[in-house]
Design an enzyme around this catalytic site. Structure first.
Site, PDB file in Angstrom:
ATOM      1  N   ARG A  63       0.831  -1.331  -0.104  1.00  0.00           N
ATOM      2  CA  ARG A  63       0.033  -0.072   0.091  1.00  0.00           C
ATOM      3  C   ARG A  63       0.880   1.230  -0.112  1.00  0.00           C
ATOM      4  O   ARG A  63       0.478   2.337  -0.188  1.00  0.00           O
ATOM      5  CB  ARG A  63      -0.915  -0.001   1.263  1.00  0.00           C
ATOM      6  CG  ARG A  63      -1.975  -1.253   1.198  1.00  0.00           C
ATOM      7  CD  ARG A  63      -3.256  -0.857   2.113  1.00  0.00           C
ATOM      8  NE  ARG A  63      -4.087  -2.096   1.747  1.00  0.00           N
ATOM      9  CZ  ARG A  63      -4.078  -3.304   2.444  1.00  0.00           C
ATOM     10  NH1 ARG A  63      -3.369  -3.387   3.331  1.00  0.00           N
ATOM     11  NH2 ARG A  63      -4.811  -4.493   2.122  1.00  0.00           N
ATOM     12  N   HIS A  67       0.023   5.075  -1.399  1.00  0.00           N
ATOM     13  CA  HIS A  67      -0.187   6.306  -0.379  1.00  0.00           C
ATOM     14  C   HIS A  67       0.973   7.406  -0.976  1.00  0.00           C
ATOM     15  O   HIS A  67       0.872   8.682  -0.879  1.00  0.00           O
ATOM     16  CB  HIS A  67       0.161   5.813   0.583  1.00  0.00           C
ATOM     17  CG  HIS A  67      -1.248   5.220   1.433  1.00  0.00           C
ATOM     18  ND1 HIS A  67      -2.193   5.994   2.475  1.00  0.00           N
ATOM     19  CD2 HIS A  67      -1.852   4.049   1.297  1.00  0.00           C
ATOM     20  CE1 HIS A  67      -2.882   5.296   2.848  1.00  0.00           C
ATOM     21  NE2 HIS A  67      -3.082   4.107   2.114  1.00  0.00           N
ATOM     22  N   ASN A  95      -3.054   8.016   6.585  1.00  0.00           N
ATOM     23  CA  ASN A  95      -1.745   7.170   7.160  1.00  0.00           C
ATOM     24  C   ASN A  95      -2.091   6.861   8.541  1.00  0.00           C
ATOM     25  O   ASN A  95      -1.627   5.766   8.927  1.00  0.00           O
ATOM     26  CB  ASN A  95      -0.551   7.824   6.796  1.00  0.00           C
ATOM     27  CG  ASN A  95      -0.280   8.151   5.196  1.00  0.00           C
ATOM     28  OD1 ASN A  95      -1.044   7.381   4.598  1.00  0.00           O
ATOM     29  ND2 ASN A  95       0.531   8.902   4.755  1.00  0.00           N
ATOM     30  N   HIS A 194      -6.659  -5.092  -2.086  1.00  0.00           N
ATOM     31  CA  HIS A 194      -7.190  -5.546  -0.784  1.00  0.00           C
ATOM     32  C   HIS A 194      -7.523  -7.137  -0.715  1.00  0.00           C
ATOM     33  O   HIS A 194      -8.346  -7.392   0.154  1.00  0.00           O
ATOM     34  CB  HIS A 194      -8.456  -4.757  -0.704  1.00  0.00           C
ATOM     35  CG  HIS A 194      -8.443  -3.208  -0.233  1.00  0.00           C
ATOM     36  ND1 HIS A 194      -9.564  -2.362   0.007  1.00  0.00           N
ATOM     37  CD2 HIS A 194      -7.267  -2.677   0.394  1.00  0.00           C
ATOM     38  CE1 HIS A 194      -8.989  -1.110   0.498  1.00  0.00           C
ATOM     39  NE2 HIS A 194      -7.728  -1.240   0.533  1.00  0.00           N
TER      40      HIS A 194
END
Length: 340
Positions: A63, A67, A95, A194
């Protein structure tokens, strides 16, 4: 997409500094073949060892690419610690209490600095490690384009301004991805990140007990799955309890999409991909054809990895702090440690 995203606002201004530009660093495969031949091997070995000691680190590190790249391009800014004069991205709404495993990148960087001091950027480490997190958990493997520079600074405000909430619906997500030249297909495929990892009960309290202010659960949740979630995440319970984002949270596969078809999406921003017509067809396709999902996921990751701001940068020696204007270390490399 949730753990990938968690603030409510999105400023159009940010996108003007995030998409690729003529001033951006040219990226290419095999970028370190001459300056640091063992770079990709080193990253993969550290990732492999990390997964053995903490299987959750795969999802966490994967991830990082989302981000990092969505906030002013793929520049390693999300790795920077706060300073007296800079509020970085680690405590941003998207975050804090969500991202973890920063120490894995620290370990990778330390090994790379031993082998090839001052050569491999932290931004490129994120791209390589994200790829390895996917392939080491059963997903596809692919060649990555490298050559990014690390940012000189980071901005909590920028991170807060860009990411939507776990409550985001498909329309909001489509609009966000479109601003980065990412298609509906890319959105759905990349949501498949996911396939591995867990989410906190905090992220679904509203779905279980007050969807859209109704005082009732989200009707899209399959009843037996809803009961399971309510047992794990009772009203007034511990919001930090974690639940698998799909039925196979340590294996990268297409179970995530099969779960969405069955009404068993954990996050609202995931399940909405099946309830919304424009995204449903991709969910259904990927639920039936894992290889098609893998191909689309790789395509999306490569496109996302191309996002750059074109701002000045450097190769940080410590991913948590800028070099501070000091001259870089000599760019030699020691292959003996990693290549026999």
């Amino acid at each position: 997409m949730s753990l990938l995203f968690s603030s409510l606002a999105f400023l159009l201004l940010i996108t003007t500094t995030t998409t690729s530009s003529p001033a951006a660093t040219p990226l290419r495969r095999g970028y370190y073949s001459a300056t640091c031949p063992p770079a990709e091997f080193i990253v993969r070995e550290v990732m492999r060892k990390s997964l053995l000691s903490d299987p959750r680190s795969a999802a966490s590190v994967m991830r990082f690419q989302f981000h990092d790249c969505f906030v002013n391009g793929c520049d390693g800014s999300m790795l920077m610690d706060d300073t007296d004069t800079m509020l970085g991205e680690k405590l941003s709404l998207s975050n804090i209490d969500s991202l973890r495993s920063y120490e894995v990148v620290d370990d990778i960087k330390a090994e790379l600095e031993k082998a090839c001091p001052g050569v491999v950027s932290c931004a490129d480490i994120i791209i390589m490690a994200s790829r390895d997190a996917v392939s080491l958990t059963g997903g596809p493997n692919w060649e990555v384009k490298l050559g990014r520079l690390d940012s000189l600074t980071a901005s909590q405000a920028d991170a807060d301004a860009i990411m939507p909430s776990p409550r985001a619906n498909a329309t909001m997500l489509i609009d966000l991805f479109a601003r980065y030249n990412l298609s509906v297909k890319d959105l759905v495929a990349l949501s498949g990140s996911h396939s591995i990892g867990k989410g906190r009960c905090f992220s679904i309290q509203f779905r279980l007990y007050n969807q859209s202010g109704s005082g009732r659960p989200d009707p899209a949740i399959e009843p037996h799955f809803r009961e399971k979630l309510m047992d794990l995440c009772p009203m007034g319970g511990d919001d930090n309890v974690t639940v698998g984002l799909d039925s196979t949270p340590v294996v990268f596969d297409n179970a995530y999409f099969r779960d969405l078809v069955g009404g068993r999406g954990f996050l609202n921003s995931d399940q909405t991909l099946y309830t919304f017509p424009a995204t449903r067809r991709y969910v259904e396709r990927y639920s039936r054809d894992e290889e098609e999902f893998f191909r689309a996921f790789v395509e999306g990751m490569v496109k996302m990895g191309d996002l750059q701001s074109g701002r000045p940068g450097e190769v940080r020696r410590n991913c948590r702090v800028a070099n501070g204007g000091r001259p870089p270390a000599p760019a030699g490399f020691r292959v003996d440690r990693w290549i026999s």
